[in-house]
Design a protein around this motif. Structure first.
Motif, mmCIF file in Angstrom:
data_model
loop_
_atom_site.group_PDB
_atom_site.id
_atom_site.type_symbol
_atom_site.label_atom_id
_atom_site.label_comp_id
_atom_site.label_asym_id
_atom_site.label_seq_id
_atom_site.Cartn_x
_atom_site.Cartn_y
_atom_site.Cartn_z
ATOM 1 N N MET A 96 0.829 -1.208 0.000
ATOM 2 C CA MET A 96 0.000 0.000 0.000
ATOM 3 C C MET A 96 0.865 1.260 0.000
ATOM 4 O O MET A 96 0.507 2.266 -0.620
ATOM 5 N N ASN A 97 1.996 1.223 0.690
ATOM 6 C CA ASN A 97 2.907 2.367 0.675
ATOM 7 C C ASN A 97 3.379 2.650 -0.748
ATOM 8 O O ASN A 97 3.476 3.806 -1.170
ATOM 9 N N GLY A 98 3.680 1.591 -1.498
ATOM 10 C CA GLY A 98 4.086 1.768 -2.896
ATOM 11 C C GLY A 98 2.977 2.374 -3.728
ATOM 12 O O GLY A 98 3.222 3.252 -4.559
ATOM 13 N N ALA A 99 1.743 1.912 -3.502
ATOM 14 C CA ALA A 99 0.601 2.482 -4.226
ATOM 15 C C ALA A 99 0.414 3.953 -3.859
ATOM 16 O O ALA A 99 0.113 4.786 -4.718
ATOM 17 N N GLY A 100 0.610 4.270 -2.585
ATOM 18 C CA GLY A 100 0.501 5.664 -2.145
ATOM 19 C C GLY A 100 1.566 6.539 -2.775
ATOM 20 O O GLY A 100 1.285 7.662 -3.214
ATOM 21 N N LEU A 101 2.793 6.041 -2.843
ATOM 22 C CA LEU A 101 3.881 6.801 -3.460
ATOM 23 C C LEU A 101 3.588 7.043 -4.931
ATOM 24 O O LEU A 101 3.778 8.158 -5.433
ATOM 25 N N SER A 102 3.100 6.021 -5.622
ATOM 26 C CA SER A 102 2.746 6.181 -7.036
ATOM 27 C C SER A 102 1.656 7.235 -7.211
ATOM 28 O O SER A 102 1.726 8.072 -8.116
ATOM 29 N N MET A 103 0.654 7.195 -6.337
ATOM 30 C CA MET A 103 -0.438 8.156 -6.425
ATOM 31 C C MET A 103 0.081 9.579 -6.204
ATOM 32 O O MET A 103 -0.300 10.508 -6.923
ATOM 33 N N LEU A 104 0.950 9.762 -5.205
ATOM 34 C CA LEU A 104 1.457 11.104 -4.916
ATOM 35 C C LEU A 104 2.364 11.625 -6.029
ATOM 36 O O LEU A 104 2.444 12.837 -6.242
ATOM 37 N N LYS A 105 3.039 10.739 -6.733
ATOM 38 C CA LYS A 105 3.876 11.177 -7.861
ATOM 39 C C LYS A 105 2.999 11.723 -8.985
ATOM 40 O O LYS A 105 3.359 12.679 -9.645
ATOM 41 N N SER A 135 -0.727 6.702 4.646
ATOM 42 C CA SER A 135 -1.944 7.488 4.451
ATOM 43 C C SER A 135 -2.314 7.537 2.973
ATOM 44 O O SER A 135 -3.475 7.355 2.610
ATOM 45 N N ALA A 136 -1.323 7.759 2.131
ATOM 46 C CA ALA A 136 -1.575 7.805 0.688
ATOM 47 C C ALA A 136 -1.979 6.429 0.173
ATOM 48 O O ALA A 136 -2.829 6.318 -0.711
ATOM 49 N N GLY A 137 -1.381 5.376 0.717
ATOM 50 C CA GLY A 137 -1.755 4.022 0.322
ATOM 51 C C GLY A 137 -3.202 3.715 0.657
ATOM 52 O O GLY A 137 -3.937 3.140 -0.157
ATOM 53 N N LEU A 138 -3.620 4.102 1.862
ATOM 54 C CA LEU A 138 -5.026 3.916 2.237
ATOM 55 C C LEU A 138 -5.938 4.752 1.345
ATOM 56 O O LEU A 138 -6.996 4.284 0.917
ATOM 57 N N ALA A 139 -5.517 5.979 1.069
ATOM 58 C CA ALA A 139 -6.319 6.842 0.191
ATOM 59 C C ALA A 139 -6.438 6.218 -1.199
ATOM 60 O O ALA A 139 -7.523 6.216 -1.787
ATOM 61 N N ALA A 140 -5.341 5.679 -1.724
ATOM 62 C CA ALA A 140 -5.378 5.028 -3.040
ATOM 63 C C ALA A 140 -6.318 3.822 -3.013
ATOM 64 O O ALA A 140 -7.092 3.604 -3.950
ATOM 65 N N PHE A 141 -6.287 3.068 -1.932
ATOM 66 C CA PHE A 141 -7.182 1.914 -1.772
ATOM 67 C C PHE A 141 -8.632 2.366 -1.735
ATOM 68 O O PHE A 141 -9.493 1.802 -2.422
ATOM 69 N N PHE A 142 -8.927 3.402 -0.945
ATOM 70 C CA PHE A 142 -10.294 3.926 -0.870
ATOM 71 C C PHE A 142 -10.762 4.446 -2.227
ATOM 72 O O PHE A 142 -11.921 4.271 -2.604
#
Length: 151
Positions: A96-105, A135-142
């Motif tokens: 999820m951290n990786g997904a959050g980092l991708s989203m923030l990029k 936090s970004a990973g959870l946001a990406a999941f949501f």
């Protein structure tokens, strides 16, 4: 001038919410801004997360380095139900951290929402801000759930 005001508000929120980390972080940035060291903001923005994660990992690994944990403890920490659930949680959180980092990029403007959410979590729920990636990973999941439901 707006930046200084926001930092002062964050210091106040940190003090009133008993979050030394939030107050200290805002203080350091305010001092840097007022003492013409703001040219280091880009460096902090680019490398601050890595340095923070380095120190977080160091603090987690200290029991291994200081021999506070023996081999038997490590096996129990892996081959028990709580250890198993921790391993699964660690794998999911890392993903999820990786997904959050991708989203923030892709959408760096979303960092504002993460900061507001972290402040609410600190002040209202007495949480600990260990990093925006989760936090970004959870946001990406949501957001994925929302997009799936929305169609």
């Amino acid at each position: 001038m707006l930046g200084e005001g926001i930092l002062l508000i964050l210091i106040l929120i940190g003090v009133l919410g008993h979050s030394n980390i939030l107050a200290a972080s805002a203080c350091v940035l305010l001092v840097m801004k007022l003492s013409n060291l703001s040219h280091y903001f880009d460096l902090i923005s680019r490398r601050g997360l890595e340095v923070g994660l380095l120190f977080l990992m160091l603090s987690v690994l200290v029991p291994f380095a200081s021999d506070e944990m023996n081999f038997k403890d490590m096996l129990r920490g892996i081959f028990s139900w709580p250890g198993f659930f921790c391993a699964v949680g660690g794998a999911i959180a890392t993903y999820m951290n990786g997904a959050g980092l991708s989203m923030l990029k892709v959408q760096p403007e979303l960092m504002t929402g993460l900061v507001v959410g972290a402040i609410v979590g600190i002040v209202v729920f007495k949480g600990v801000p260990v990093g925006p990636l989760m936090s970004a990973g959870l946001a990406a999941f949501f957001m994925q759930i929302f997009n799936f439901i929305k169609g």
